[in-house]
Design an enzyme around this catalytic site. Structure first.
Site, PDB file in Angstrom:
ATOM      1  N   HIS A   1      27.430  18.280 -27.109  1.00 47.49           N
ATOM      2  CA  HIS A   1      26.658  19.509 -26.911  1.00 47.49           C
ATOM      3  C   HIS A   1      26.257  19.648 -25.441  1.00 47.49           C
ATOM      4  O   HIS A   1      26.641  18.853 -24.592  1.00 47.49           O
ATOM      5  CB  HIS A   1      25.401  19.483 -27.787  1.00 47.49           C
ATOM      6  CG  HIS A   1      25.665  19.744 -29.236  1.00 47.49           C
ATOM      7  ND1 HIS A   1      25.288  20.904 -29.867  1.00 47.49           N
ATOM      8  CD2 HIS A   1      26.280  18.992 -30.181  1.00 47.49           C
ATOM      9  CE1 HIS A   1      25.650  20.859 -31.145  1.00 47.49           C
ATOM     10  NE2 HIS A   1      26.253  19.698 -31.359  1.00 47.49           N
TER      11      HIS A   1
ATOM     12  N   GLU B   1      24.170  15.185 -25.720  1.00 47.52           N
ATOM     13  CA  GLU B   1      23.812  16.344 -24.893  1.00 47.52           C
ATOM     14  C   GLU B   1      24.219  15.985 -23.464  1.00 47.52           C
ATOM     15  O   GLU B   1      23.719  15.009 -22.895  1.00 47.52           O
ATOM     16  CB  GLU B   1      22.311  16.616 -24.981  1.00 47.52           C
ATOM     17  CG  GLU B   1      21.813  16.893 -26.390  1.00 47.52           C
ATOM     18  CD  GLU B   1      22.071  18.326 -26.842  1.00 47.52           C
ATOM     19  OE1 GLU B   1      22.513  19.140 -26.004  1.00 47.52           O
ATOM     20  OE2 GLU B   1      21.833  18.630 -28.022  1.00 47.52           O
TER      21      GLU B   1
ATOM     22  N   HIS C   1      28.588  24.608 -30.614  1.00 48.16           N
ATOM     23  CA  HIS C   1      27.947  25.821 -30.121  1.00 48.16           C
ATOM     24  C   HIS C   1      28.876  26.412 -29.066  1.00 48.16           C
ATOM     25  O   HIS C   1      29.169  25.764 -28.061  1.00 48.16           O
ATOM     26  CB  HIS C   1      26.575  25.510 -29.542  1.00 48.16           C
ATOM     27  CG  HIS C   1      25.582  25.090 -30.574  1.00 48.16           C
ATOM     28  ND1 HIS C   1      24.610  24.150 -30.345  1.00 48.16           N
ATOM     29  CD2 HIS C   1      25.414  25.494 -31.859  1.00 48.16           C
ATOM     30  CE1 HIS C   1      23.882  23.983 -31.441  1.00 48.16           C
ATOM     31  NE2 HIS C   1      24.361  24.787 -32.371  1.00 48.16           N
TER      32      HIS C   1
ATOM     33  N   GLU D   1      28.271  26.098 -25.289  1.00 44.67           N
ATOM     34  CA  GLU D   1      28.071  24.766 -24.715  1.00 44.67           C
ATOM     35  C   GLU D   1      29.458  24.167 -24.483  1.00 44.67           C
ATOM     36  O   GLU D   1      30.061  23.593 -25.379  1.00 44.67           O
ATOM     37  CB  GLU D   1      27.209  23.912 -25.640  1.00 44.67           C
ATOM     38  CG  GLU D   1      25.809  24.514 -25.821  1.00 44.67           C
ATOM     39  CD  GLU D   1      24.961  23.787 -26.855  1.00 44.67           C
ATOM     40  OE1 GLU D   1      25.371  22.709 -27.317  1.00 44.67           O
ATOM     41  OE2 GLU D   1      23.890  24.319 -27.205  1.00 44.67           O
TER      42      GLU D   1
END
Length: 452
Positions: free
Chosen positions: A216, A308, A86, A89
Site C-alpha cells: 500500500h 505501507e 487501492h 496507491e
C-alpha cells in the site's frame, strides 16, 4: 589480442544484460506487455495467468516464478505479493513490476541467491488487484489534489473493507471455544463481495499460500495483524487498542525483517508519524474491519502483513528509482522468510497423503492444515515446540521439535488408522418368534485406505 577482444565482448554483453530499467508508471496495457516481456525473457521459470476480472473486465494478472511453473511441488512453499489494492496507491504496483524484471535478470545472470529462491519457492506476483481504480488515478496524474481519486474499484467499493468479517467469529471462539483457523465463510459470501475480492479469495483457496505481503501507500510502516480492534467504541468514540494474534511475536519478526532491510522504514519517523522499529500492530494504529490481511490469517494457512511504502500515494516518475533502491533488498529478504519453522509430509500407513490434517503447536492457539498433496508448512521462531498432527479417522501423533534460525526443520508424520473406525455392531433379527432371544452378529467394515 584475441583474448582482450573476448574480454571486451563479454563486458559489453554483461553491461547489456545489466542495463538499467526505465523507471516509469505503467498503465494497464503497458503492465500486461511488461509481464509477458518478462515471461518471454525467462520462459522456463515464469508463467503469466489471470485469477479473474475486474468490474470493467480487466484481468487480475499474476506472474509466477518457479523452476516448475504451474506445478505445486510438495514441500516447496507458496508465497505471494499483491499490489495496487487501492488504485491510487501505485508505488507497490511499480515495485512489483521492477521485482519481476529483477528476478528474471538476476536468474539469467547466474545470481546464486536468486536461483536458490526461485528453485526452492513458488512466487506469485500480482502487481494490481484494482486495475480499474488505477486507470482513474493515472488519468488524474500526480499533480492534482484528488487524494482519494481511484482508491476504490469501479463500483466505488474499498476492496480492503470488502472481505468477509471473520474477526468477530474468532474473538467469540477464543472466548467460548471453537475453531482457531480456517473459519468458514457464510453461504452467501459471493453476493457480499466485489468481483476483484471474489477472484482473490478463490485464488487464496486454490493454492496453499504460506506467506504474503500486501503493498500500500500513504505511510511508511510494516503493519501486522490483527487489523480489527477488539474494542470498537468506548464512551462514544472509536478507540484503537493493540490486538495481537496468537502468532504475534512471529508477525513482529516478519515486519521487522522488512523494515530493517528497507532503506529508511526502520528509522520510525516517516510521513509525520512515528512507529518504533518501523512496524505496528494494525489495530493499534487504527481499527480496520473486513481487511484482506486478517482474512488471510483466519481463513487460510497464509501469514500476511501489509506494507505501507510511501508518503505520497502517486509519486512522480523521478521518485520511483529511489523507491526501488529502498525496497529491493527488503522485498527479497521477505520472500526468504517463508523458509523457516517446520515443514513436512502427513502420510498414512500406506504412504498415501493425508490432506487437511490439522497441525497444532502447543502454546500457540492457531493451527494450520496440510495441503492437497499432504505437505504442510508452519512458520515458527527458533525454539523447541510440541507439535501434534490430527485427522479424522486417525490417531493423533505428537512430537517435540527444535527449530533453528536457518532452514526449516523437516518433520514428517505417519498417522495410523484409529481402531474406533470399525463399524458399530448392528442387530440382525433371528428367525425365531415372540420372546425368543435374538442373535447378535458383529459386522466389521474393511478398513478404508487413506486419501490419495
Amino acid at each position: 589480442m584475441s583474448d582482450l577482444l573476448s574480454v571486451l565482448l563479454h563486458l559489453v554483453l554483461v553491461l547489456k544484460l545489466a542495463a538499467p530499467v526505465t523507471f516509469r508508471h505503467h498503465r494497464y496495457d503497458e503492465l500486461v506487455r511488461l509481464l509477458y516481456k518478462v515471461h518471454n525473457e525467462c520462459p522456463h521459470i515464469t508463467r503469466v495467468y489471470s485469477v479473474g476480472r475486474s468490474v470493467q473486465g480487466r484481468h487480475l494478472y499474476v506472474l509466477e516464478f518457479s523452476d516448475y511453473p504451474g506445478i505445486h511441488e510438495p514441500l516447496e512453499p507458496e508465497v505471494k505479493y499483491v499490489g495496487n489494492m487501492h488504485g491510487n496507491e501505485v508505488v507497490g504496483r511499480e515495485l512489483l513490476l521492477q521485482l519481476s524484471e529483477f528476478l528474471c535478470e538476476e536468474f539469467r545472470n547466474g545470481n546464486q541467491r536468486i536461483a536458490r529462491l526461485v528453485q526452492g519457492t513458488r512466487i506469485h506476483i500480482m502487481p494490481s488487484m484494482n486495475p480499474d481504480g488505477y486507470e482513474v488515478a493515472a488519468a488524474q496524474g500526480p499533480d492534482t489534489s484528488g487524494y482519494l481519486v481511484g482508491r476504490n474499484n469501479a463500483n466505488g467499493v474499498d476492496l480492503n473493507r470488502n472481505f468477509p468479517d471473520l474477526n468477530t467469529y474468532i474473538h467469540y471462539n477464543e472466548k467460548y471455544g471453537g475453531p482457531n483457523h480456517h473459519l468458514p465463510l457464510p453461504n452467501n459470501w459471493k453476493s457480499q463481495v466485489e468481483p476483484e475480492t471474489q477472484a482473490v479469495i478463490q485464488w487464496m483457496r486454490s493454492l496453499n499460500f504460506v506467506l504474503s505481503a500486501n503493498l500500500h501507500g500513504g505511510a511508511v510502516v510494516a503493519n501486522y495483524p490483527y487489523d480489527k480492534s477488539l474494542e470498537h467504541r468506548v464512551r462514544g468514540f472509536r478507540r484503537t487498542a493493540n490486538t495481537p494474534t496468537p502468532d504475534d511475536k512471529l508477525f513482529q519478526k516478519l515486519a521487522k525483517v522488512y523494515s530493517y532491510a528497507h532503506g529508511w522504514m526502520h528509522q520510525g519517523w516517516n510521513c509525520g508519524d512515528y512507529f518504533p522499529d518501523g512496524i505496528t500492530n494494525g489495530a493499534s494504529w487504527y481499527s480496520l474491519s473486513k481487511g484482506m490481511q486478517d482474512f488471510n490469517y483466519l481463513h487460510t494457512n497464509c501469514f500476511e502483513i501489509t506494507l505501507e511504502l510511501s508518503c505520497n500515494k502517486f509519486p512522480r516518475q523521478e521518485e520511483l528509482q529511489r523507491e526501488w533502491l529502498g525496497n529491493r533488498e527488503a522485498l527479497i529478504q521477505f520472500l526468504e522468510q517463508v523458509h523457516q519453522g517446520i515443514k513436512g509430509m502427513v502420510l498414512d500407513e500406506n504412504y498415501n497423503s493425508v490432506p487437511k490434517a490439522v497441525i497444532s503447536v502447543s502454546g500457540i492457539n492457531h493451527d494450520v492444515t496440510s495441503g492437497d498433496h499432504g505437505d504442510y508448512f508452519r512458520l515458527l521462531l527458533p525454539g523447541t515446540y510440541t507439535v501434534t498432527v490430527s485427522a479424522p479417522g486417525f490417531d493423533p501423533e505428537t512430537v517435540s521439535v527444535t527449530v533453528g534460525p536457518a532452514e526449516p526443520t523437516l518433520v514428517n508424520f505417519h498417522l495410523k488408522r484409529s481402531i474406533t473406525e470399525a463399524a458399530p455392531m448392528r442387530r440382525v433379527p433371528s428367525r425365531g418368534q415372540g420372546g425368543r432371544a435374538r442373535k447378535k452378529e458383529v459386522e466389521r467394515k474393511p478398513p478404508q485406505r487413506g486419501p490419495a
